[in-house]
Design a protein around this motif. Structure first.
Motif, mmCIF file in Angstrom:
data_model
loop_
_atom_site.group_PDB
_atom_site.id
_atom_site.type_symbol
_atom_site.label_atom_id
_atom_site.label_comp_id
_atom_site.label_asym_id
_atom_site.label_seq_id
_atom_site.Cartn_x
_atom_site.Cartn_y
_atom_site.Cartn_z
ATOM 1 N N CYS A 19 -22.610 35.426 -11.472
ATOM 2 C CA CYS A 19 -22.092 35.383 -10.107
ATOM 3 C C CYS A 19 -20.580 35.579 -10.169
ATOM 4 C CB CYS A 19 -22.439 34.039 -9.483
ATOM 5 S SG CYS A 19 -21.831 33.822 -7.817
ATOM 6 N N VAL A 20 -20.032 36.403 -9.274
ATOM 7 C CA VAL A 20 -18.593 36.653 -9.227
ATOM 8 C C VAL A 20 -17.985 35.767 -8.137
ATOM 9 C CG1 VAL A 20 -16.788 38.382 -8.931
ATOM 10 C CG2 VAL A 20 -18.981 39.049 -9.937
ATOM 11 N N LEU A 21 -16.917 35.040 -8.511
ATOM 12 C CA LEU A 21 -16.207 34.174 -7.572
ATOM 13 C C LEU A 21 -14.798 34.685 -7.352
ATOM 14 C CD1 LEU A 21 -17.071 30.634 -9.032
ATOM 15 C CD2 LEU A 21 -18.271 31.867 -7.226
ATOM 16 N N GLU A 22 -14.300 34.574 -6.116
ATOM 17 C CA GLU A 22 -12.905 34.841 -5.795
ATOM 18 C C GLU A 22 -12.204 33.494 -5.796
ATOM 19 O OE1 GLU A 22 -10.819 37.288 -5.505
ATOM 20 O OE2 GLU A 22 -9.194 36.344 -4.427
ATOM 21 N N ILE A 23 -11.105 33.385 -6.539
ATOM 22 C CA ILE A 23 -10.355 32.141 -6.648
ATOM 23 C C ILE A 23 -9.121 32.255 -5.760
ATOM 24 C CG2 ILE A 23 -9.227 30.517 -8.220
ATOM 25 C CD1 ILE A 23 -12.281 31.057 -8.738
ATOM 26 N N GLY A 24 -8.920 31.265 -4.917
ATOM 27 C CA GLY A 24 -7.773 31.266 -4.025
ATOM 28 C C GLY A 24 -7.100 29.914 -4.032
ATOM 29 N N GLN A 25 -6.088 29.780 -3.204
ATOM 30 C CA GLN A 25 -5.395 28.502 -3.062
ATOM 31 C C GLN A 25 -5.233 28.193 -1.589
ATOM 32 O OE1 GLN A 25 -1.673 28.321 -5.131
ATOM 33 N NE2 GLN A 25 -2.633 28.067 -7.109
ATOM 34 N N ALA A 26 -5.315 26.917 -1.287
ATOM 35 C CA ALA A 26 -5.076 26.432 0.075
ATOM 36 C C ALA A 26 -4.201 25.184 -0.045
ATOM 37 C CB ALA A 26 -6.395 26.121 0.764
ATOM 38 N N ARG A 27 -3.746 24.696 1.088
ATOM 39 C CA ARG A 27 -2.888 23.495 1.092
ATOM 40 C C ARG A 27 -3.451 22.457 2.057
ATOM 41 N NH1 ARG A 27 2.436 24.175 -0.940
ATOM 42 N NH2 ARG A 27 2.946 26.327 -1.338
ATOM 43 N N PHE A 28 -3.346 21.195 1.628
ATOM 44 C CA PHE A 28 -3.612 20.085 2.532
ATOM 45 C C PHE A 28 -2.427 19.974 3.486
ATOM 46 C CE2 PHE A 28 -6.179 18.584 -1.178
ATOM 47 C CZ PHE A 28 -7.403 18.528 -0.526
ATOM 48 N N SER A 29 -2.585 19.198 4.551
ATOM 49 C CA SER A 29 -1.500 19.041 5.525
ATOM 50 C C SER A 29 -0.243 18.441 4.905
ATOM 51 C CB SER A 29 -1.963 18.190 6.708
ATOM 52 O OG SER A 29 -2.403 16.923 6.243
#
Length: 141
Positions: A19-29
């Protein structure tokens, strides 16, 4: 000279799924960053080209006996150029399990099909392959 003849024992490792996954980043408040993973199923929509992509493979497998497994994965861009590979070597225990293989971050420069190939234990032909269409949202709508 007499030709050699021998039989190799069956490999105790079977690849069940990739399975191919895209890795990203997000931020908490509060500003704290965290990693996100999204499974890619045939199409990945990006905002624009060039697009920096960070992919990881999930390798699901079954082993009949303890064995060492070497995996190499690479991406072919739409022009057929082979991008730098990712490598993973691990000890598989008997039973079913999974491992993750990071692919080096790369830049998608154009719309098209990016092919991910996984080679196990030095096999010259891919043990698994996945085609991912990378496109911008405006052209899909």
């Amino acid at each position: 000279m007499v030709g050699l003849s021998f039989t190799l024992p069956p490999m105790p490792f079977r690849l069940d799924e990739m399975c191919v996954l895209e890795i990203g980043q997000a931020r908490f408040s509060d500003g704290t960053k965290f990693e996100t993973t999204t499974s890619i199923d045939r199409v990945l929509v990006v905002e624009a080209f060039p697009a920096v992509l960070n992919w990881r493979l999930v390798i699901k497998f079954t082993a009949d006996a303890k064995c060492t497994v070497a995996c190499d994965a690479h991406v072919l861009d739409p022009s057929g150029r082979r991008l730098p590979p990712g490598h993973l070597k691990f000890a598989a225990e008997p039973g079913s399990d999974r491992e993750e293989l990071p692919i080096p971050v790369f830049t998608a420069t154009a719309k098209g099909t990016y092919t991910v190939n996984l080679h196990v234990n030095g096999s010259p032909t891919p043990s698994a392959s996945e085609d991912i269409l990378v496109d911008v949202a405006a052209s899909i709508a």
